[in-house]
Design a protein around this motif. Structure first.
Motif, PDB file in Angstrom:
ATOM      1  N   LYS A  30       0.838  -1.208   0.000  1.00 34.23           N
ATOM      2  CA  LYS A  30       0.000   0.000   0.000  1.00 34.23           C
ATOM      3  C   LYS A  30       0.867   1.249   0.000  1.00 34.23           C
ATOM      4  CE  LYS A  30      -2.574  -0.417   3.678  1.00 34.23           C
ATOM      5  NZ  LYS A  30      -3.639   0.047   4.616  1.00 34.23           N
ATOM      6  N   GLN A  31       1.850   1.255   0.882  1.00 31.31           N
ATOM      7  CA  GLN A  31       2.701   2.436   1.020  1.00 31.31           C
ATOM      8  C   GLN A  31       3.496   2.703  -0.260  1.00 31.31           C
ATOM      9  OE1 GLN A  31       4.881   2.303   4.683  1.00 31.31           O
ATOM     10  NE2 GLN A  31       5.787   4.315   4.433  1.00 31.31           N
ATOM     11  N   ILE A  32       3.875   1.637  -0.957  1.00 29.47           N
ATOM     12  CA  ILE A  32       4.603   1.788  -2.213  1.00 29.47           C
ATOM     13  C   ILE A  32       3.664   2.274  -3.318  1.00 29.47           C
ATOM     14  CG2 ILE A  32       5.856   0.537  -4.014  1.00 29.47           C
ATOM     15  CD1 ILE A  32       6.814  -1.384  -1.727  1.00 29.47           C
ATOM     16  N   ALA A  33       2.528   1.601  -3.494  1.00 28.59           N
ATOM     17  CA  ALA A  33       1.625   1.900  -4.610  1.00 28.59           C
ATOM     18  C   ALA A  33       1.069   3.313  -4.532  1.00 28.59           C
ATOM     19  CB  ALA A  33       0.480   0.888  -4.637  1.00 28.59           C
ATOM     20  N   VAL A  34       0.811   3.784  -3.328  1.00 26.61           N
ATOM     21  CA  VAL A  34       0.159   5.079  -3.182  1.00 26.61           C
ATOM     22  C   VAL A  34       1.095   6.248  -3.491  1.00 26.61           C
ATOM     23  CG1 VAL A  34       0.596   5.623  -0.742  1.00 26.61           C
ATOM     24  CG2 VAL A  34      -1.654   6.098  -1.748  1.00 26.61           C
ATOM     25  N   GLN A  35       2.396   5.990  -3.567  1.00 22.74           N
ATOM     26  CA  GLN A  35       3.329   7.056  -3.944  1.00 22.74           C
ATOM     27  C   GLN A  35       2.991   7.627  -5.321  1.00 22.74           C
ATOM     28  OE1 GLN A  35       5.774   8.233  -1.802  1.00 22.74           O
ATOM     29  NE2 GLN A  35       4.962   6.765  -0.306  1.00 22.74           N
ATOM     30  N   GLU A  36       2.463   6.777  -6.198  1.00 18.94           N
ATOM     31  CA  GLU A  36       2.100   7.223  -7.544  1.00 18.94           C
ATOM     32  C   GLU A  36       0.588   7.298  -7.755  1.00 18.94           C
ATOM     33  OE1 GLU A  36       4.192   8.402  -9.616  1.00 18.94           O
ATOM     34  OE2 GLU A  36       6.014   7.820  -8.549  1.00 18.94           O
ATOM     35  N   LEU A  37      -0.159   6.392  -7.122  1.00 19.52           N
ATOM     36  CA  LEU A  37      -1.602   6.318  -7.368  1.00 19.52           C
ATOM     37  C   LEU A  37      -2.427   7.193  -6.420  1.00 19.52           C
ATOM     38  CD1 LEU A  37      -1.866   2.481  -8.074  1.00 19.52           C
ATOM     39  CD2 LEU A  37      -1.867   4.353  -9.727  1.00 19.52           C
TER      40      LEU A  37
ATOM     41  N   PHE B 198      -8.900 -14.380   5.982  1.00 23.39           N
ATOM     42  CA  PHE B 198      -9.975 -13.388   5.996  1.00 23.39           C
ATOM     43  C   PHE B 198      -9.697 -12.332   4.943  1.00 23.39           C
ATOM     44  CE2 PHE B 198      -6.697 -11.996   8.903  1.00 23.39           C
ATOM     45  CZ  PHE B 198      -6.569 -10.642   8.667  1.00 23.39           C
ATOM     46  N   THR B 199     -10.680 -11.459   4.732  1.00 23.42           N
ATOM     47  CA  THR B 199     -10.536 -10.376   3.766  1.00 23.42           C
ATOM     48  C   THR B 199     -10.539  -9.039   4.495  1.00 23.42           C
ATOM     49  OG1 THR B 199     -11.658 -11.635   2.052  1.00 23.42           O
ATOM     50  CG2 THR B 199     -11.523  -9.266   1.727  1.00 23.42           C
ATOM     51  N   GLN B 200      -9.620  -8.191   4.104  1.00 20.77           N
ATOM     52  CA  GLN B 200      -9.513  -6.863   4.695  1.00 20.77           C
ATOM     53  C   GLN B 200      -9.709  -5.818   3.605  1.00 20.77           C
ATOM     54  OE1 GLN B 200      -6.973  -6.013   8.249  1.00 20.77           O
ATOM     55  NE2 GLN B 200      -5.585  -5.280   6.693  1.00 20.77           N
ATOM     56  N   ILE B 201     -10.582  -4.845   3.866  1.00 20.68           N
ATOM     57  CA  ILE B 201     -10.649  -3.699   2.972  1.00 20.68           C
ATOM     58  C   ILE B 201      -9.524  -2.762   3.410  1.00 20.68           C
ATOM     59  CG2 ILE B 201     -12.497  -2.653   4.379  1.00 20.68           C
ATOM     60  CD1 ILE B 201     -12.084  -2.118   0.610  1.00 20.68           C
ATOM     61  N   ASP B 202      -8.487  -2.702   2.591  1.00 19.77           N
ATOM     62  CA  ASP B 202      -7.273  -1.954   2.915  1.00 19.77           C
ATOM     63  C   ASP B 202      -7.290  -0.630   2.173  1.00 19.77           C
ATOM     64  OD1 ASP B 202      -5.232  -2.582   4.708  1.00 19.77           O
ATOM     65  OD2 ASP B 202      -4.671  -4.360   3.582  1.00 19.77           O
ATOM     66  N   ILE B 203      -7.036   0.457   2.882  1.00 16.30           N
ATOM     67  CA  ILE B 203      -7.163   1.803   2.324  1.00 16.30           C
ATOM     68  C   ILE B 203      -5.910   2.602   2.685  1.00 16.30           C
ATOM     69  CG2 ILE B 203      -8.547   3.927   2.380  1.00 16.30           C
ATOM     70  CD1 ILE B 203     -10.833   1.915   3.443  1.00 16.30           C
ATOM     71  N   GLU B 204      -5.393   3.358   1.715  1.00 14.70           N
ATOM     72  CA  GLU B 204      -4.191   4.167   1.959  1.00 14.70           C
ATOM     73  C   GLU B 204      -4.254   5.415   1.084  1.00 14.70           C
ATOM     74  OE1 GLU B 204      -0.447   3.971   4.286  1.00 14.70           O
ATOM     75  OE2 GLU B 204      -2.170   2.624   4.180  1.00 14.70           O
ATOM     76  N   ALA B 205      -3.746   6.525   1.613  1.00 16.80           N
ATOM     77  CA  ALA B 205      -3.727   7.788   0.864  1.00 16.80           C
ATOM     78  C   ALA B 205      -2.406   8.497   1.089  1.00 16.80           C
ATOM     79  CB  ALA B 205      -4.888   8.682   1.285  1.00 16.80           C
ATOM     80  N   LEU B 206      -1.984   9.229   0.074  1.00 17.32           N
ATOM     81  CA  LEU B 206      -0.721   9.972   0.119  1.00 17.32           C
ATOM     82  C   LEU B 206      -0.928  11.325   0.770  1.00 17.32           C
ATOM     83  CD1 LEU B 206       2.267   9.861  -0.936  1.00 17.32           C
ATOM     84  CD2 LEU B 206       1.451  11.166  -2.917  1.00 17.32           C
ATOM     85  N   GLU B 207      -0.016  11.648   1.713  1.00 18.10           N
ATOM     86  CA  GLU B 207       0.034  12.954   2.364  1.00 18.10           C
ATOM     87  C   GLU B 207      -1.310  13.354   2.976  1.00 18.10           C
ATOM     88  OE1 GLU B 207       1.919  15.123  -0.990  1.00 18.10           O
ATOM     89  OE2 GLU B 207       3.608  15.358   0.403  1.00 18.10           O
ATOM     90  N   LYS B 208      -1.951  12.376   3.626  1.00 18.66           N
ATOM     91  CA  LYS B 208      -3.150  12.632   4.415  1.00 18.66           C
ATOM     92  C   LYS B 208      -2.816  12.401   5.888  1.00 18.66           C
ATOM     93  CE  LYS B 208      -6.234  13.266   1.060  1.00 18.66           C
ATOM     94  NZ  LYS B 208      -7.014  14.517   0.906  1.00 18.66           N
ATOM     95  N   SER B 209      -3.487  13.136   6.760  1.00 23.35           N
ATOM     96  CA  SER B 209      -3.243  13.000   8.196  1.00 23.35           C
ATOM     97  C   SER B 209      -4.094  11.884   8.787  1.00 23.35           C
ATOM     98  CB  SER B 209      -3.591  14.311   8.910  1.00 23.35           C
ATOM     99  OG  SER B 209      -4.995  14.534   8.883  1.00 23.35           O
TER     100      SER B 209
END
Length: 319
Positions: free
Chosen positions: A91-98, A125-136
């Motif tokens: 997540k941390q890698i992909a969100v750098q561009e996406l 199990f399944t996790q809804i995983d969410i990540e955003a760039l430069e959000k608090s």
């Protein structure tokens, strides 16, 4: 602990148990509710500008976790890879561009046998995983609140018959959800406060400012409060306990290395992520919500295995 004996009796009994499980009306109704939850959270996130990416199933890099599990390691192609325990690094890698992403991420965490009786642990199990760039942290807490309120509201409006089946009445939760610090919760309820806090709450409640020792190396410390992380856990009310876990992520190489050493881990374990940080990454923040736990809460059922098709309960090899 049940073990898999290579004989026809064991296989037959497991098949029969699986078929009884799938034929249970309670399970069938809960699976429908889970389907609605999956649909509504993705509707919400797409509308909020988040891009869905495919899950990672196997990789040389996965979440080290902060509690004991059996090691899901595979040796292939001259190296070691792990079945995904969570997609935290990807997540941390992909969100750098996406910029803003989410994943319906299958996770395998081979929990120890004593977790079998909690009613809320599965080892797949399944996790809804969410990540955003430069959000608090606070911005992502607000997003999670909106998503949960939206999802529950749509289920109440569009599928009230399912809630009636479970004799389940859910209030119209309002944001912001209550917030308590880890220290305040421990002072009020004692160590291992999650169960008491959950039973005492009538709304989902945030636990913030979690001590470093309670978490993995990758979550971000306050710059001016060493040892305290800019993390947040969401606790379901009514005794259903953990809903979500997340926080801001460390992104400075020196901090990442320092944290790895403080946790007693080695740079070799995380060389893929260290190399990324050496190239330079920006702050990201995110969280994950277990879909099965979300379903269990909405349906109000005691056992998490009753909300999924082929439940993997710790301690037992199942279909």
């Amino acid at each position: 602990m049940e073990t898999l004996n290579q004989n026809d009796d064991y296989v037959k009994s497991e098949i029969e148990r699986s078929m009884r499980h799938l034929a249970d009306p309670k399970v069938q109704h809960a699976i429908k509710v889970q389907s609605y939850i999956r649909s509504y959270v993705t509707d919400f996130l797409r509308e909020a500008g988040y891009t869905e990416i495919a899950p990672i199933i196997i990789s040389p890099l996965t979440d080290p976790l902060n509690h004991p599990v059996y090691d899901p390691k595979i040796h292939a192609y001259g190296g070691d890879m792990w079945i995904t325990q969570s997609m935290i690094f990807h997540k941390q890698i992909a969100v750098q561009e996406l910029k803003k992403i989410f994943i319906m991420s299958p996770n395998v965490r081979l929990e120890t046998e004593e977790k079998a009786g909690t009613g809320r642990h599965l080892y797949e199990f399944t996790q809804i995983d969410i990540e955003a760039l430069e959000k608090s942290r606070e911005e992502m807490m607000s997003l999670a609140e909106d998503m949960i309120i939206y999802t529950i509201s749509r289920i109440k409006k569009e599928h009230s018959e399912e809630l009636k089946y479970f004799h389940r009445t859910l209030p119209d939760y309002q944001k912001p959800f209550p917030v308590i610090t880890f220290r305040e919760a421990e002072e009020k309820y004692g160590k291992g406060f999650e169960t008491k806090l959950s039973k005492d709450s009538t709304s989902p409640v945030w636990v913030i400012d979690i001590p470093l020792k309670e978490r993995e190396f990758y979550d971000r410390e306050y710059p001016d409060r060493p040892g305290i992380l800019r993390d947040m856990d969401l606790i379901w009310p009514e005794g259903f306990e953990e809903a979500s876990s997340g926080g801001e992520r460390e992104y400075e190489l020196s901090q990442i290395l320092d944290r790895i050493h403080k946790k007693g881990q080695t740079e070799e374990q995380f060389k893929w992520f260290i190399e990324l940080a050496r190239e330079g990454i920006k702050l990201t923040t995110g969280f994950g919500i277990g879909i099965e736990r979300f379903t269990r809460f909405v349906c109000g059922v005691a056992k998490i295995e009753d909300v999924t098709t082929f439940p993997k309960v710790p301690g037992r090899i199942s279909l």
